[in-house]
Design a protein around this motif. Structure first.
Motif, PDB file in Angstrom:
ATOM      1  N   LEU A 141      13.793 -16.975  64.723  1.00 14.24           N
ATOM      2  CA  LEU A 141      14.744 -16.299  63.846  1.00 14.24           C
ATOM      3  C   LEU A 141      15.814 -17.226  63.301  1.00 14.24           C
ATOM      4  O   LEU A 141      16.731 -16.778  62.609  1.00 14.24           O
ATOM      5  CB  LEU A 141      15.424 -15.145  64.598  1.00 14.24           C
ATOM      6  N   SER A 142      15.736 -18.503  63.597  1.00 13.47           N
ATOM      7  CA  SER A 142      16.812 -19.424  63.222  1.00 13.47           C
ATOM      8  C   SER A 142      16.642 -19.900  61.784  1.00 13.47           C
ATOM      9  O   SER A 142      16.408 -21.081  61.508  1.00 13.47           O
ATOM     10  CB  SER A 142      16.837 -20.615  64.190  1.00 13.47           C
ATOM     11  N   ALA A 143      16.767 -18.968  60.857  1.00 10.62           N
ATOM     12  CA  ALA A 143      16.681 -19.266  59.430  1.00 10.62           C
ATOM     13  C   ALA A 143      17.322 -18.126  58.667  1.00 10.62           C
ATOM     14  O   ALA A 143      17.459 -17.013  59.167  1.00 10.62           O
ATOM     15  CB  ALA A 143      15.221 -19.453  58.997  1.00 10.62           C
ATOM     16  N   SER A 198      21.245 -16.608  65.458  1.00 13.53           N
ATOM     17  CA  SER A 198      20.462 -16.935  66.645  1.00 13.53           C
ATOM     18  C   SER A 198      20.894 -18.292  67.192  1.00 13.53           C
ATOM     19  O   SER A 198      21.496 -19.105  66.496  1.00 13.53           O
ATOM     20  CB  SER A 198      18.955 -16.954  66.338  1.00 13.53           C
ATOM     21  N   LEU A 199      20.593 -18.517  68.457  1.00 14.56           N
ATOM     22  CA  LEU A 199      20.820 -19.776  69.162  1.00 14.56           C
ATOM     23  C   LEU A 199      22.300 -20.125  69.292  1.00 14.56           C
ATOM     24  O   LEU A 199      22.647 -21.260  69.590  1.00 14.56           O
ATOM     25  CB  LEU A 199      20.066 -20.933  68.483  1.00 14.56           C
ATOM     26  N   ALA A 222      16.710 -14.382  58.233  1.00 18.53           N
ATOM     27  CA  ALA A 222      15.276 -14.271  57.954  1.00 18.53           C
ATOM     28  C   ALA A 222      14.612 -13.452  59.047  1.00 18.53           C
ATOM     29  O   ALA A 222      15.046 -13.449  60.197  1.00 18.53           O
ATOM     30  CB  ALA A 222      14.637 -15.662  57.885  1.00 18.53           C
ATOM     31  N   GLY A 223      13.546 -12.760  58.702  1.00 18.74           N
ATOM     32  CA  GLY A 223      12.799 -11.989  59.694  1.00 18.74           C
ATOM     33  C   GLY A 223      11.786 -12.860  60.414  1.00 18.74           C
ATOM     34  O   GLY A 223      11.495 -13.988  60.008  1.00 18.74           O
ATOM     35  N   TRP A 226      12.945  -3.996  64.661  1.00 17.29           N
ATOM     36  CA  TRP A 226      12.572  -5.053  65.612  1.00 17.29           C
ATOM     37  C   TRP A 226      13.384  -6.317  65.359  1.00 17.29           C
ATOM     38  O   TRP A 226      13.860  -6.988  66.278  1.00 17.29           O
ATOM     39  CB  TRP A 226      11.080  -5.294  65.486  1.00 17.29           C
ATOM     40  N   ILE A 227      13.595  -6.636  64.083  1.00 18.65           N
ATOM     41  CA  ILE A 227      14.405  -7.811  63.767  1.00 18.65           C
ATOM     42  C   ILE A 227      15.823  -7.638  64.293  1.00 18.65           C
ATOM     43  O   ILE A 227      16.414  -8.549  64.886  1.00 18.65           O
ATOM     44  CB  ILE A 227      14.419  -8.058  62.239  1.00 18.65           C
ATOM     45  N   LEU A 228      16.406  -6.443  64.085  1.00 14.97           N
ATOM     46  CA  LEU A 228      17.761  -6.183  64.548  1.00 14.97           C
ATOM     47  C   LEU A 228      17.859  -6.288  66.054  1.00 14.97           C
ATOM     48  O   LEU A 228      18.761  -6.935  66.596  1.00 14.97           O
ATOM     49  CB  LEU A 228      18.212  -4.788  64.076  1.00 14.97           C
ATOM     50  N   VAL A 229      16.905  -5.639  66.769  1.00 17.69           N
ATOM     51  CA  VAL A 229      16.934  -5.663  68.226  1.00 17.69           C
ATOM     52  C   VAL A 229      16.772  -7.081  68.748  1.00 17.69           C
ATOM     53  O   VAL A 229      17.496  -7.529  69.649  1.00 17.69           O
ATOM     54  CB  VAL A 229      15.821  -4.756  68.799  1.00 17.69           C
TER      55      VAL A 229
END
Length: 381
Positions: A182-184, A41-42, A197-198, A7-10
């Motif tokens: 997810l921005s970490a 992310s972002l 990070a998840g 899920w994190i990857l997707v």
């Protein structure tokens, strides 16, 4: 449900597809850096030079704030890992006509209690801070020193928001989309190895979703179908009853576990999704009433048995409707890969088609028995 890592990857891939397509560069505004990294992310990126002689880091963080009145932020969390509380942040935004950078200490109260995020002293010694903007893409430049013996692996957090109060420089809350959450991550500035990070509490969320989807969303409807349709067939008596009880009790037990996990999750939800929580509570109450109804079931010859039947059936069907609605609400909150939502829709379609076929057969059996009863009564007369 997919595993937490899948899920994190997707979600990361979706976030990258939806955000600006950052391509990091070691040359920014006539400044040259030794390394750069696209962040997951972002559409953000990070360039840096690790100075062994001074044990310091020169950096440039780039991100699109998307709107002219927005803000972008990057910071180091020196104590708590790659999470928001504890981050010592640098935030860039337009102050009247100029671009400015201010320091913000992101405390636990900001996340959990909605405390205002205002400029405040930070524990990281940032120096040589400046920023520039091109359209809405902002780059923050600066330097920070590592303590003697400190690892070059840092926890970094970044984000963006849509507005800043220019009277006290309070930041408006950022979005709570997966990309923002997810921005970490962390990055080893000496090797350039970065990890993302998840999503927070994702394993707990996935477990909650799996238990409830299987228990409430599959087992309970199958139990209702067994009681509704199989009892019409002589060969299925008393099989239908035991199947009904087994599905309902198993579904209820697993559902209560999932419901308990949901109560645990609401401690971390910001903001709490009250409609999903309240539907879950209603489902738990109705399901508990159904279990109690079985224990208090009157005998067949009792005068109150017809009223009990109406009550039991009404609560049961209402519960199924609420379950299906709330499972789809859960999909909207978890935002898993679309295949899982499609899989559950496929399960509902299969159950619906089977129910339709069995409903037709049930009415055929009922009409035949009614005609046979009338014929037998006529012959007796």
């Amino acid at each position: 449900m997919a595993s937490a890592w899948t899920w994190i990857l997707v979600t990361t891939l979706l976030a990258l597809a939806q955000g600006a397509n950052a391509v990091c560069s070691t040359s920014i505004s006539n400044r040259v850096f030794a390394s750069c990294q696209d962040l997951p992310s972002l559409g953000a990126s990070y360039a840096w030079t690790f100075n062994n002689a001074t044990n310091s880091v020169d950096f440039a963080f780039t991100e699109d704030m998307q709107v002219a009145g927005g803000w972008v932020a990057w910071g180091i969390n020196p104590t708590n890992g790659p999470i928001m509380p504890g981050t010592q942040a640098l935030v860039a935004f337009q102050n009247s006509t100029a671009l400015t950078v201010k320091e913000y200490n992101v405390t636990l109260d900001v996340r959990d209690s909605g405390a205002p995020l205002l400029p405040s002293p930070v524990s990281v010694n940032y120096t040589n801070i400046s920023a520039e903007v091109s359209s809405t893409v902002v780059t923050i430049f600066g330097t920070f020193a590592l303590a003697a013996g400190q690892s070059a692996k840092i926890n970094q957090v970044w984000n963006r928001g849509s507005a800043v109060a220019l009277t006290n420089f309070q930041l408006a809350q950022h979005d709570l989309s997966p990309a923002n959450l997810l921005s970490a991550g962390n990055i080893d500035l000496s090797t350039g190895i970065a990890t993302a990070a998840g999503l927070p509490h994702q394993k707990l969320k996935n477990t909650h979703g799996v238990f409830n989807a299987v228990a409430w969303g599959i087992l309970l409807p199958i139990g209702v179908m067994s009681a509704r349709y199989l009892r019409m067939f002589a060969w299925a008596d008393p099989l239908w009853f035991y199947m009904h009880i087994a599905c309902q009790l198993t579904g209820y037990t697993l559902g209560v576990v999932g419901w308990g996990l949901g109560l645990q999750l609401q401690k971390y939800a910001t903001p709490i999704k009250y409609y999903h929580r309240n539907l879950g509570i209603a489902i738990f109450v109705f399901a508990t009433l159904q279990v109690l109804a079985v224990v208090l079931r009157p005998k067949k010859e009792s005068k109150v048995r017809p009223f009990w039947n109406v009550y039991h059936h009404t609560i049961g069907y209402l519960c199924i409707i609420l379950i299906i609605v709330n499972i789809f609400e859960g999909f909207e909150l978890l935002e898993p890969a679309s295949k899982w939502k499609r899989a559950y829709v496929a399960v509902l379609i299969v159950l619906g088609v089977v129910s339709l076929v069995l409903e037709v057969l049930t009415w055929i059996v009922w009409f035949r028995r009614r005609q046979q009863s009338k014929l037998e009564l006529k012959n007796q007369v």
